[in-house]
Design an enzyme around this catalytic site. Structure first.
Site, PDB file in Angstrom:
ATOM      1  N   CYS A  13     -18.517   3.634   4.333  1.00 47.75           N
ATOM      2  CA  CYS A  13     -17.805   2.383   4.588  1.00 47.75           C
ATOM      3  C   CYS A  13     -18.777   1.224   4.810  1.00 47.75           C
ATOM      4  O   CYS A  13     -19.600   1.263   5.733  1.00 47.75           O
ATOM      5  CB  CYS A  13     -16.894   2.530   5.811  1.00 47.75           C
ATOM      6  SG  CYS A  13     -16.052   0.972   6.136  1.00 47.75           S
ATOM      7  N   CYS A  30      -8.815   1.537  11.170  1.00 46.66           N
ATOM      8  CA  CYS A  30      -8.290   2.439  10.132  1.00 46.66           C
ATOM      9  C   CYS A  30      -7.725   3.754  10.679  1.00 46.66           C
ATOM     10  O   CYS A  30      -6.845   4.344  10.071  1.00 46.66           O
ATOM     11  CB  CYS A  30      -9.364   2.721   9.097  1.00 46.66           C
ATOM     12  SG  CYS A  30      -9.892   1.229   8.235  1.00 46.66           S
ATOM     13  N   ARG A  46       0.844  -1.206   0.000  1.00 44.29           N
ATOM     14  CA  ARG A  46       0.000   0.000   0.000  1.00 44.29           C
ATOM     15  C   ARG A  46       0.876   1.252   0.000  1.00 44.29           C
ATOM     16  O   ARG A  46       2.100   1.170  -0.025  1.00 44.29           O
ATOM     17  CB  ARG A  46      -0.905  -0.019   1.225  1.00 44.29           C
ATOM     18  CG  ARG A  46      -1.847  -1.221   1.281  1.00 44.29           C
ATOM     19  CD  ARG A  46      -2.836  -1.181   0.138  1.00 44.29           C
ATOM     20  NE  ARG A  46      -3.885  -2.173   0.300  1.00 44.29           N
ATOM     21  CZ  ARG A  46      -5.012  -1.998   0.991  1.00 44.29           C
ATOM     22  NH1 ARG A  46      -5.243  -0.862   1.638  1.00 44.29           N
ATOM     23  NH2 ARG A  46      -5.921  -2.944   1.053  1.00 44.29           N
ATOM     24  N   LYS A  61      -3.147  -7.279   2.329  1.00 44.17           N
ATOM     25  CA  LYS A  61      -2.532  -5.957   2.213  1.00 44.17           C
ATOM     26  C   LYS A  61      -1.177  -5.952   2.938  1.00 44.17           C
ATOM     27  O   LYS A  61      -0.952  -6.721   3.886  1.00 44.17           O
ATOM     28  CB  LYS A  61      -3.445  -4.890   2.795  1.00 44.17           C
ATOM     29  CG  LYS A  61      -3.908  -5.191   4.188  1.00 44.17           C
ATOM     30  CD  LYS A  61      -4.763  -4.083   4.793  1.00 44.17           C
ATOM     31  CE  LYS A  61      -6.116  -3.948   4.151  1.00 44.17           C
ATOM     32  NZ  LYS A  61      -7.039  -3.097   4.928  1.00 44.17           N
TER      33      LYS A  61
HETATM   34 FE1  SRM Z   1      -8.701   0.835   6.342  1.00 48.06          FE
HETATM   35  C1  SRM Z   1     -10.793  -1.516   5.149  1.00 48.06           C
HETATM   36  C2  SRM Z   1     -10.623   3.262   5.141  1.00 48.06           C
HETATM   37  C3  SRM Z   1      -6.190   3.035   6.878  1.00 48.06           C
HETATM   38  C4  SRM Z   1      -7.201  -1.406   8.435  1.00 48.06           C
HETATM   39  N1  SRM Z   1     -10.393   0.853   5.253  1.00 48.06           N
HETATM   40  C5  SRM Z   1     -11.082  -0.237   4.831  1.00 48.06           C
HETATM   41  C6  SRM Z   1     -12.217   0.181   3.883  1.00 48.06           C
HETATM   42  C7  SRM Z   1     -11.697   0.153   2.495  1.00 48.06           C
HETATM   43  C8  SRM Z   1     -13.532  -0.587   4.033  1.00 48.06           C
HETATM   44  C9  SRM Z   1     -13.757  -1.801   3.179  1.00 48.06           C
HETATM   45  O1  SRM Z   1     -12.901  -2.688   3.114  1.00 48.06           O
HETATM   46  O2  SRM Z   1     -14.842  -1.876   2.586  1.00 48.06           O
HETATM   47  C10 SRM Z   1     -12.437   1.635   4.381  1.00 48.06           C
HETATM   48  C11 SRM Z   1     -13.044   2.616   3.382  1.00 48.06           C
HETATM   49  C12 SRM Z   1     -13.899   3.622   4.105  1.00 48.06           C
HETATM   50  C13 SRM Z   1     -14.344   4.744   3.278  1.00 48.06           C
HETATM   51  O3  SRM Z   1     -15.561   4.921   3.116  1.00 48.06           O
HETATM   52  O4  SRM Z   1     -13.516   5.508   2.784  1.00 48.06           O
HETATM   53  C14 SRM Z   1     -11.075   1.963   4.937  1.00 48.06           C
HETATM   54  N2  SRM Z   1      -8.422   2.762   5.948  1.00 48.06           N
HETATM   55  C15 SRM Z   1      -9.375   3.621   5.531  1.00 48.06           C
HETATM   56  C16 SRM Z   1      -8.893   5.047   5.580  1.00 48.06           C
HETATM   57  C17 SRM Z   1      -9.458   5.933   4.485  1.00 48.06           C
HETATM   58  C18 SRM Z   1      -9.253   5.603   6.967  1.00 48.06           C
HETATM   59  C19 SRM Z   1      -8.977   7.066   7.219  1.00 48.06           C
HETATM   60  O5  SRM Z   1      -9.588   7.557   8.145  1.00 48.06           O
HETATM   61  O6  SRM Z   1      -8.170   7.677   6.548  1.00 48.06           O
HETATM   62  C20 SRM Z   1      -7.368   4.815   5.525  1.00 48.06           C
HETATM   63  C21 SRM Z   1      -6.826   4.785   4.123  1.00 48.06           C
HETATM   64  C22 SRM Z   1      -5.322   4.729   4.133  1.00 48.06           C
HETATM   65  C23 SRM Z   1      -4.681   4.797   2.791  1.00 48.06           C
HETATM   66  O7  SRM Z   1      -4.562   5.897   2.224  1.00 48.06           O
HETATM   67  O8  SRM Z   1      -4.224   3.757   2.312  1.00 48.06           O
HETATM   68  C24 SRM Z   1      -7.280   3.438   6.156  1.00 48.06           C
HETATM   69  N3  SRM Z   1      -6.962   0.801   7.401  1.00 48.06           N
HETATM   70  C25 SRM Z   1      -6.128   1.852   7.587  1.00 48.06           C
HETATM   71  C26 SRM Z   1      -5.213   1.566   8.649  1.00 48.06           C
HETATM   72  C27 SRM Z   1      -4.158   2.523   9.199  1.00 48.06           C
HETATM   73  C28 SRM Z   1      -2.873   2.472   8.455  1.00 48.06           C
HETATM   74  O9  SRM Z   1      -2.749   1.802   7.425  1.00 48.06           O
HETATM   75  O10 SRM Z   1      -1.930   3.106   8.907  1.00 48.06           O
HETATM   76  C29 SRM Z   1      -5.508   0.298   9.116  1.00 48.06           C
HETATM   77  C30 SRM Z   1      -4.873  -0.414  10.328  1.00 48.06           C
HETATM   78  C31 SRM Z   1      -3.469  -0.835  10.075  1.00 48.06           C
HETATM   79  C32 SRM Z   1      -3.432  -2.198   9.489  1.00 48.06           C
HETATM   80  O11 SRM Z   1      -3.638  -2.335   8.291  1.00 48.06           O
HETATM   81  O12 SRM Z   1      -3.223  -3.149  10.254  1.00 48.06           O
HETATM   82  C33 SRM Z   1      -6.599  -0.176   8.307  1.00 48.06           C
HETATM   83  N4  SRM Z   1      -8.924  -1.140   6.689  1.00 48.06           N
HETATM   84  C34 SRM Z   1      -8.235  -1.865   7.618  1.00 48.06           C
HETATM   85  C35 SRM Z   1      -8.761  -3.203   7.643  1.00 48.06           C
HETATM   86  C36 SRM Z   1      -8.275  -4.359   8.562  1.00 48.06           C
HETATM   87  C37 SRM Z   1      -7.069  -5.002   8.004  1.00 48.06           C
HETATM   88  C38 SRM Z   1      -6.666  -6.232   8.772  1.00 48.06           C
HETATM   89  O13 SRM Z   1      -5.489  -6.507   8.852  1.00 48.06           O
HETATM   90  O14 SRM Z   1      -7.545  -6.937   9.271  1.00 48.06           O
HETATM   91  C39 SRM Z   1      -9.805  -3.244   6.689  1.00 48.06           C
HETATM   92  C40 SRM Z   1     -10.687  -4.456   6.328  1.00 48.06           C
HETATM   93  C41 SRM Z   1      -9.975  -5.451   5.491  1.00 48.06           C
HETATM   94  O15 SRM Z   1      -8.877  -5.251   4.973  1.00 48.06           O
HETATM   95  O16 SRM Z   1     -10.564  -6.525   5.357  1.00 48.06           O
HETATM   96  C42 SRM Z   1      -9.886  -1.922   6.120  1.00 48.06           C
HETATM   97 FE1  SF4 Z   2     -14.703   1.331   7.866  1.00 47.06          FE
HETATM   98 FE2  SF4 Z   2     -12.136   1.227   8.558  1.00 47.06          FE
HETATM   99 FE3  SF4 Z   2     -13.783   2.698   9.942  1.00 47.06          FE
HETATM  100 FE4  SF4 Z   2     -13.998   0.051  10.038  1.00 47.06          FE
HETATM  101  S1  SF4 Z   2     -12.318   1.250  10.794  1.00 47.06           S
HETATM  102  S2  SF4 Z   2     -15.657   1.550   9.891  1.00 47.06           S
HETATM  103  S3  SF4 Z   2     -13.367  -0.461   7.934  1.00 47.06           S
HETATM  104  S4  SF4 Z   2     -13.265   3.008   7.785  1.00 47.06           S
END
Ligand code: SRM
Ligand code: SF4
Length: 642
Positions: free
Chosen positions: A458, A501, A146, A230
Site C-alpha cells: 500500500c 480500510c 464499489r 468512491k
Molecule cells: Fe481502502 C485506499 C485497501 C476497504 C478506505 N484501500 C486504499 C488503497 C487502494 C491504497 C491506495 O489508495 O493507494 C489500499 C490498497 C492496499 C493494498 O496494498 O492492497 C486499500 N481498502 C483496502 C482493502 C483491501 C483493505 C483490506 O484489508 O481488505 C479493502 C478493499 C475492499 C474492497 O474489496 O473493495 C479496503 N477502504 C476500505 C474500507 C472499508 C470498507 O469499505 O468497508 C474503507 C473505509 C470505509 C470508507 O470508505 O469510508 C477504506 N481506502 C480507504 C480510503 C479512505 C477513503 C476516504 O473516504 O477518505 C482510501 C484512500 C482514498 O480513497 O483516497 C483507501
Molecule cells: Fe493502505 Fe488502507 Fe491500510 Fe491505509 S488503511 S495503510 S490506505 S490499506
C-alpha cells in the site's frame, strides 16, 4: 430540476481527478494508449483512470532504493457482490496469483479478492482471464459504486438472507458503468456476459421521471465525470451487522412481512471512515437512518441518493468529497429533502428494528436444504502457503474436487457452501492436514481482529499492519492472561494509516498508523460495531503497548458491570468515558509485567511535595499521559536550562 454538478461555480477549481475523468472518454484514456507501450508502469494520469477498472499501480516498498526506479507492480481487486465467488473463478484466481502475482490471494474487508504483484505486461491477460471465468474487476476501485456487500450466509430456508444477496447483486448491476471501455481495453471488445441483468434493473436504469439520469446515453447515471468520490453500499437483514452498516454511504435493511415475503427496505445513509491525521475537518462518521422504501421503489431511491451525491457532492476537494460530508454539512433533514426531489415522493419513516449483532458465520452450519456451509477463519484474509500452513493448496484441492462455490466475508474470511454432509469429514481432514485450524481452536482475539495490507504494497501506509498484528495480538493475549483476563476477548482492528480500510474506528480497540512504529489508539466501539470509537491516544509507540494497555485492562477488570455476562471492553470504555480512563491510568501502579522497552529500563524513585504531586496528577489526567512521562519531561527541560 437542474442537475447541478456542472454548476459548481466556475471560479472554484475542480480537483484534478475531475478533469482526468472528463477527458478519459468514459474511462478509456490514457489507459488504452499506455497499455500498449513497452513500459513497466502507467503515467500518474492513467493510474487514476486504471482504478475504475479494478487495479492500483503500486510498488514493493520493501524494495525501494533511493535514486532507483520503483519496483512497479499492480494490485487487482474483484467486484464480487455479496462476496460470491463461483468455483471456476476461484480456481482462475488461484492460478493467476501464482503465474502473475505474488503467490497469495487476499480476501478484502468488502468481500472481494485481491491479487498483488502483477506486472504491467500481464495485466491484460489477468483481467481477461478473470472475466472469462465469470468474474469482474470493473468498478472495484475508482469514483463509483464499489463492491456491494451482503451477509455471507447461504441460508436456503431464510428468505431474508436470499433477498439481501439478490438485491446486493441487482444494485451492483444497476450502478455498473455502461460505457463499454472495460471490455474494449481488456478483452478487445468481446463482451463476456457473466449473468443476465434482472429486467427490473434494466428498466430502473432507464427510468428518469425525476432527473436521476443525466442527458448522457453512454453513462446515464454517472455521466462522464462519474461520482465525486468512491461510493459504498451494503444490504443486510434485521439484526445482522456482519456488513458494518454504519460505515456505508448507503445501507439497506431487508424488511419482510409475517410470512417472510419482501416488503421493502430501511435505509441508512452517510457513513464513512476515511480521515487524515491532524485535519479536524476530516472524520469518521456513522450513517444515519433516513427512512423506509417499498421494494418496488428501491432502485429509484438508490438512484436518487446517488444523484444527490453526484450533483451536490464536493468536486473541488477530494478530502471533502465523500457523501458523509454532504450529510454532515446539510444535516439529515436537508439531505432527505434533496433525495426526495429526485425520488419524487416523501420517504416513509424508518421501521423499528431489533438490535444489530456482529455475525461471522464461521464453522459448520446447516444451510436449510440438507446441505452445509463451512466458514474458515483466515488471518487478515491472506490465502497463502507458508511452511506447514498450506491454506491456498487446501482450498484449491477442495474447490477442484467438489466444485464448491464460496462467499467471502466482510471480515476477510471465507465460506464454502453447498456441501453434502458426507463430505464434512474429508473437508476437515484436508484442512487439518494443511495446518488450517478449525475456528474453535482459534483465539477469539485473532478471530475477530482485522488488519489492512499496509506494507509493503500500500502506497499510503505509514506503519505496518497485516505483518505486525499477529505479534501484537500475541502480546495483548499474554497481557490479558497475566492480568487474570484469560477468558476475555474483544474486537481489535488495525490500519497502517488513517484511511480506515479495516474499519478500525468501529473497533473496541483500534490501532491507526500514526508515525513509523507508533499508532493512534481508538477505544469505545461496540462488540457489534454499532457505535463509533474515539481517539484516546495519539501516538503510542508499539514497543510500549503493555505499559499503556495494562492500566486500561486493570480498570476494566475491576469496574466492569456483570449483568448476566461481563460488560465488553468497548462498552466499558464508552460507559466510563475517557476522563475516568485517564484518571485511572494516571494513578495506576503497574503490577510488574514490563513492555519491551521497559524490560531494559531501571526505575528510580523521587519524592514529591504533596501539592506538586496533586498538580502533577491533574496534569496527567488532562493530558492523558503518565505521571512519570510528565515529570521526566519537566525535569529534563529544567536540567537543560540550568
Ligand atoms: Fe481502502 C485506499 C485497501 C476497504 C478506505 N484501500 C486504499 C488503497 C487502494 C491504497 C491506495 O489508495 O493507494 C489500499 C490498497 C492496499 C493494498 O496494498 O492492497 C486499500 N481498502 C483496502 C482493502 C483491501 C483493505 C483490506 O484489508 O481488505 C479493502 C478493499 C475492499 C474492497 O474489496 O473493495 C479496503 N477502504 C476500505 C474500507 C472499508 C470498507 O469499505 O468497508 C474503507 C473505509 C470505509 C470508507 O470508505 O469510508 C477504506 N481506502 C480507504 C480510503 C479512505 C477513503 C476516504 O473516504 O477518505 C482510501 C484512500 C482514498 O480513497 O483516497 C483507501
Ligand atoms: Fe493502505 Fe488502507 Fe491500510 Fe491505509 S488503511 S495503510 S490506505 S490499506
Amino acid at each position: 430540476m437542474v442537475n447541478t454538478f456542472s454548476t459548481v461555480p466556475t471560479q472554484v477549481k475542480r480537483s484534478k481527478v475531475e478533469d482526468l475523468k472528463e477527458k478519459s472518454n468514459y474511462l478509456r484514456e490514457p489507459v488504452l494508449s499506455e497499455l500498449g507501450l513497452d513500459t513497466n508502469h502507467f503515467s500518474e494520469d492513467a493510474t487514476q483512470i486504471l482504478k475504475f477498472h479494478g487495479s492500483y499501480q503500486q510498488d514493493n516498498r520493501d524494495n525501494r532504493v533511493k535514486g532507483q526506479e520503483k519496483d512497479y507492480q499492480f494490485m487487482l481487486r474483484t467486484r464480487s457482490p455479496g462476496g460470491f465467488i463461483p468455483a471456476e473463478l476461484y480456481l482462475t484466481l488461484d492460478r493467476l496469483a501464482d503465474t502473475f502475482g505474488n503467490g497469495t490471494l487476499r480476501v478484502t474487508t468488502r468481500q472481494g479478492f485481491q491479487i498483488h504483484g502483477i506486472l504491467k505486461r500481464n495485466l491484460k491477460a489477468a483481467i481477461a482471464n478473470i472475466v472469462r471465468s465469470m468474474g469482474s474487476t470493473l468498478g472495484a476501485c475508482g469514483d463509483l459504486n464499489r463492491n456491494v456487500m451482503a451477509p455471507p450466509a447461504p441460508y436456503r430456508n431464510r428468505a431474508e438472507y436470499q433477498y439481501a444477496q439478490d438485491y446486493a447483486n441487482r444494485i451492483a448491476d444497476l450502478l455498473t458503468p455502461q460505457s463499454g471501455a472495460y471490455y474494449e481495453i481488456w478483452l478487445d471488445g468481446e463482451k463476456v456476459i457473466s449473468g443476465e441483468e434482472h429486467p427490473e434493473v434494466k428498466a430502473a436504469r432507464q427510468r428518469n421521471d425525476y432527473q436521476t439520469n443525466l442527458p448522457d446515453p453512454k453513462e446515464p447515471i454517472y455521466g462522464e465525470q462519474y461520482m465525486p468520490r468512491k461510493f459504498k453500499i451494503a444490504v443486510t437483514v434485521p439484526g445482522d451487522n456482519s456488513v458494518d452498516i454504519y460505515t456505508q454511504d448507503i445501507s439497506l435493511i431487508v424488511i419482510t412481512n409475517a410470512v417472510g415475503e419482501l416488503e421493502g427496505f430501511n435505509v441508512l445513509a452517510g457513513g464513512g471512515l476515511g480521515r487524515t491525521h491532524n485535519k479536524e475537518e476530516t472524520f469518521a462518521r456513522a450513517a444515519d437512518p433516513i427512512g423506509y422504501v417499498a421494494k418496488d421503489d428501491v432502485y429509484d431511491l438508490v438512484k436518487a441518493i446517488v444523484a444527490t451525491q453526484r450533483d451536490y457532492g464536493d468536486r473541488t476537494q477530494r478530502r471533502h468529497a465523500r457523501m458523509k460530508y454532504l450529510l454532515n454539512d446539510w444535516g439529515v433533514e436537508k439531505f432527505r429533502q434533496r433525495v426526495e426531489k429526485y425520488f419524487g415522493k416523501p420517504l416513509a419513516p424508518f421501521k423499528s428494528l431489533p438490535e444489530f449483532k456482529y455475525k461471522d458465520f464461521l464453522g459448520w452450519h446447516e444451510q436449510g436444504d440438507g446441505k452445509l456451509f463451512y466458514g474458515i477463519s483466515i488471518e487478515n484474509g491472506r490465502v497463502k502457503d507458508e511452511g506447514s500452513f498450506q491454506l491456498k493448496t487446501a482450498l484449491k484441492t477442495l474447490v477442484q474436487k467438489f466444485s464448491l462455490p464460496m462467499l467471502l466475508t466482510p471480515h476477510q474470511n471465507l465460506i464454502l457452501y453447498d456441501i453434502s454432509p458426507e463430505l464434512r469429514g474429508e473437508i476437515e481432514s484436508v484442512l487439518s492436514r494443511s495446518g488450517v485450524q478449525p475456528v474453535e481452536a482459534i483465539d477469539p482475539l485473532v478471530r475477530y481482529a482485522m488488519a489492512c495490507p499496509a506494507m509493503p504494497t500500500c502506497g499510503l501506509a505509514i506503519t505496518e499492519s497485516e505483518r505486525a498484528i499477529p505479534a501484537i495480538l500475541d502480546r495483548i493475549r499474554a497481557l490479558l492472561d497475566r492480568m487474570g483476563l484469560e477468558q476475555d476477548c474483544f474486537v481489535v482492528r488495525m490500519t497502517g494509516c488513517p484511511n480506515g480500510c479495516a474499519r478500525p474506528y468501529m473497533a473496541e480497540l483500534g490501532f491507526v498508523g500514526m508515525t513509523p512504529e507508533s499508532y493512534q489508539i481508538w477505544l469505545g466501539g461496540s462488540p457489534s460495531q454499532t457505535r463509533l470509537a474515539e481517539a484516546y491516544m495519539d501516538k503510542m509507540p508499539i514497543a510500549d503497548l503493555e505499559r499503556h494497555l495494562e492500566p486500561l485492562f486493570a480498570y476494566y477488570k475491576t469496574a466492569r458491570t456483570q449483568n448476566g455476562k461481563p460488560e465488553s471492553f468497548g462498552d466499558f470504555c464508552h460507559r466510563v468515558g475517557f476522563a475516568a480512563l485517564r484518571e485511572y491510568v494516571a494513578t495506576y501502579v503497574p503490577t510488574g509485567g514490563k513492555s519491551n522497552s521497559e524490560k531494559h529500563r531501571v526505575r528510580y524513585r523521587v519524592n514529591l511535595r504533596p501539592n506538586v504531586f496533586e498538580n502533577l496528577k491533574q496534569a496527567a489526567q488532562n493530558e492523558g499521559r503518565t505521571l512519570a512521562e510528565i515529570a521526566s519531561d519537566a525535569i529534563e527541560a529544567y536540567l537543560q536550562k540550568s
